[in-house]
Scaffold this motif. Structure first.
Motif, PDB file in Angstrom:
ATOM      1  N   TRP A  62      18.518 -17.489   4.843  1.00 19.24           N
ATOM      2  CA  TRP A  62      17.654 -18.520   5.396  1.00 19.24           C
ATOM      3  C   TRP A  62      18.010 -18.857   6.840  1.00 19.24           C
ATOM      4  O   TRP A  62      17.205 -19.441   7.559  1.00 19.24           O
ATOM      5  CB  TRP A  62      17.733 -19.786   4.544  1.00 19.24           C
ATOM      6  N   GLY A  63      19.237 -18.566   7.262  1.00 19.93           N
ATOM      7  CA  GLY A  63      19.654 -18.840   8.637  1.00 19.93           C
ATOM      8  C   GLY A  63      19.796 -20.310   8.974  1.00 19.93           C
ATOM      9  O   GLY A  63      19.689 -20.707  10.135  1.00 19.93           O
ATOM     10  N   ALA A  64      20.060 -21.150   7.964  1.00 26.60           N
ATOM     11  CA  ALA A  64      20.167 -22.591   8.197  1.00 26.60           C
ATOM     12  C   ALA A  64      21.383 -22.919   9.051  1.00 26.60           C
ATOM     13  O   ALA A  64      22.427 -22.273   8.965  1.00 26.60           O
ATOM     14  CB  ALA A  64      20.266 -23.335   6.865  1.00 26.60           C
ATOM     15  N   SER A  65      21.226 -23.934   9.888  1.00 28.38           N
ATOM     16  CA  SER A  65      22.365 -24.454  10.655  1.00 28.38           C
ATOM     17  C   SER A  65      23.220 -25.313   9.734  1.00 28.38           C
ATOM     18  O   SER A  65      22.817 -25.658   8.612  1.00 28.38           O
ATOM     19  CB  SER A  65      21.862 -25.297  11.828  1.00 28.38           C
ATOM     20  N   LEU A  66      24.395 -25.698  10.216  1.00 32.95           N
ATOM     21  CA  LEU A  66      25.245 -26.583   9.421  1.00 32.95           C
ATOM     22  C   LEU A  66      24.612 -27.959   9.222  1.00 32.95           C
ATOM     23  O   LEU A  66      24.671 -28.495   8.106  1.00 32.95           O
ATOM     24  CB  LEU A  66      26.635 -26.682  10.056  1.00 32.95           C
ATOM     25  N   PRO A  67      24.002 -28.582  10.247  1.00 32.80           N
ATOM     26  CA  PRO A  67      23.300 -29.842   9.968  1.00 32.80           C
ATOM     27  C   PRO A  67      22.243 -29.696   8.875  1.00 32.80           C
ATOM     28  O   PRO A  67      22.080 -30.583   8.039  1.00 32.80           O
ATOM     29  CB  PRO A  67      22.668 -30.186  11.322  1.00 32.80           C
ATOM     30  N   GLN A  68      21.539 -28.558   8.857  1.00 33.46           N
ATOM     31  CA  GLN A  68      20.520 -28.359   7.832  1.00 33.46           C
ATOM     32  C   GLN A  68      21.143 -28.129   6.458  1.00 33.46           C
ATOM     33  O   GLN A  68      20.641 -28.639   5.443  1.00 33.46           O
ATOM     34  CB  GLN A  68      19.626 -27.176   8.219  1.00 33.46           C
ATOM     35  N   LEU A  69      22.232 -27.384   6.396  1.00 32.64           N
ATOM     36  CA  LEU A  69      22.917 -27.180   5.114  1.00 32.64           C
ATOM     37  C   LEU A  69      23.335 -28.513   4.523  1.00 32.64           C
ATOM     38  O   LEU A  69      23.092 -28.792   3.333  1.00 32.64           O
ATOM     39  CB  LEU A  69      24.146 -26.289   5.303  1.00 32.64           C
TER      40      LEU A  69
END
Length: 404
Positions: A62-69
């Protein structure tokens, strides 16, 4: 070429998983009352590729950033706070793989995560273990390794296909990470975690008796990703933020549904009582402050992640220092405000809401249990020492029997 996970469309990401979160939430109270492990619920997440959220798009994730995770973990924790903690070791191991150079070995791990395999934890040894010592050992055996030892607080291991084990090499006494497949007779797992909160995280005893470990699944602990301590803390922070959300949800729903009132109350229904409404507003504000603090701190963690590809050691060190400090600052806030919100919940409701059938006590018990990890008093001290004396916050530590 290094592929970085720098972010995706959050609404698209969250909308994929929210139906699963809603299914999980539907059975949370019953699992709590009957102490039923969320085996089926974690399987739903596996099938939805939740464990691959951080894998770069170029690698199939998904390529999520850490804030998004961590925002996603907060939403999951609102549904059931046990599950993000149970997946804590998995996401930390994924993060460790993300910090390594592109290689066929990295691709093999990514493929496993995309196929739904997850990783559990095997780090802490309890009992008469001297501070700094590690009893669990790996020994060279044929073309691989043999692992022997025992771990407790093995969070998530009951649900895992692999275990991330902190061990010591028998030949040179170096501290290492050994990644052990759980699907073998040399690994046994017990559901003997007896804490008063977070009861369903699978955090019991794991034993290794001549367990087989592949040759390239043992590596020096010194190679571990730099911001790991802050990362582990962020999973707990996101879980606390999710608990705070759940407290707001349950408090508001309880007041809306409440029919009984006191003779000296301020209205004909609880929903019209200005003092009760004030309590709901206060709880909501505490939850807002916690989530805002947690989310703010995730951005410095993302900076530390992106800095790992740089060549300037001083810059890398500075990013990691800020990430560690901000994780500690958010921990000081969350450890205080979330248990407080879980207590205020009962000021808005009545004695009938203390019944075990409603399991509302779980919010305080779970928050207090999580807040007991990684003592907050030392985090506050470290932050003060950093600001006053320029002493870098502690990033690697151990626990064990002290001398004298």
């Amino acid at each position: 070429m290094t592929h970085l996970a720098t972010g995706t469309d959050y609404q698209k990401l969250a909308n994929h998983f929210r139906p699963v979160f809603h299914r999980i939430a539907a059975g949370t109270v019953e699992r709590e009352r009957t102490r039923t492990l969320p085996v089926e619920q974690i399987q739903w997440l596996k099938e939805a590729t939740f464990g691959a959220v951080r894998i770069p798009v170029e690698k199939g994730g998904w390529g999520a950033s850490l804030p998004q995770l961590f925002q996603l973990l907060t939403e999951l924790a609102e549904a059931d706070s046990n599950i993000p903690q149970a997946l804590r070791a998995h996401f930390a191991f994924v993060e460790d793989r993300l910090n390594q150079p592109d290689s066929p070995a990295q691709d093999r791990w990514f493929r496993r995560f995309l196929d739904g395999e997850i990783v559990g934890s095997g780090w802490t040894e309890i009992g008469n273990v001297k501070l700094g010592d590690v009893i669990t050992q790996v020994t060279a055996k044929g073309e691989g390794w043999e692992l022997n030892g025992e771990k407790f607080y093995s969070t998530g291991t009951l649900f895992a296909d692999w275990i991330d084990v902190f061990a010591r090499r028998a030949d040179n006494q170096r501290d290492v990470i050994a990644i052990v497949n759980t699907h073998q007779s040399g690994v046994s797992r017990e559901d003997d975690w007896d804490g008063f909160g977070q009861r369903l995280t699978g955090s019991g005893t794991t034993r290794f008796v001549a367990a087989d470990v592949e040759q390239d699944h043992v590596y020096d602990f010194s190679e571990r990703f730099r911001y790991q301590t802050a990362f582990y803390q962020h999973v707990l922070l996101a879980t606390l933020a999710g608990i705070a959300r759940a407290v707001v949800r349950d408090a508001a729903a309880g007041v809306k549904a409440r029919q009984r009132i006191y003779s000296h109350s301020n209205g004909n229904a609880s929903r019209d009582d200005v003092q009760v409404l004030q309590v709901i507003g206060e709880i909501s504000s505490l939850a807002f402050a916690v989530e805002a603090s947690v989310q703010r701190a995730t951005h410095s963690l993302q900076s530390a992640y992106e800095a790992h590809i740089l060549s300037d050691e001083s810059v890398i060190r500075d990013y990691n220092t800020v990430a560690e400090a901000e994780a500690g600052q958010a921990q000081v806030i969350a450890s205080d405000l979330v248990p407080r919100a879980a207590t205020l919940l009962f000021n808005a409701l009545g004695a009938s809401d203390t019944r075990l059938s409603k399991a509302l006590d779980r919010h305080w018990r779970n928050a207090r249990t999580i807040a007991s990890h990684n003592p907050v008093i030392y985090k506050a001290r470290d932050i003060g020492n950093w600001l006053v004396n320029d002493v870098v916050p502690t990033s690697i530590w151990a626990i064990g029997r002290g001398e004298g």
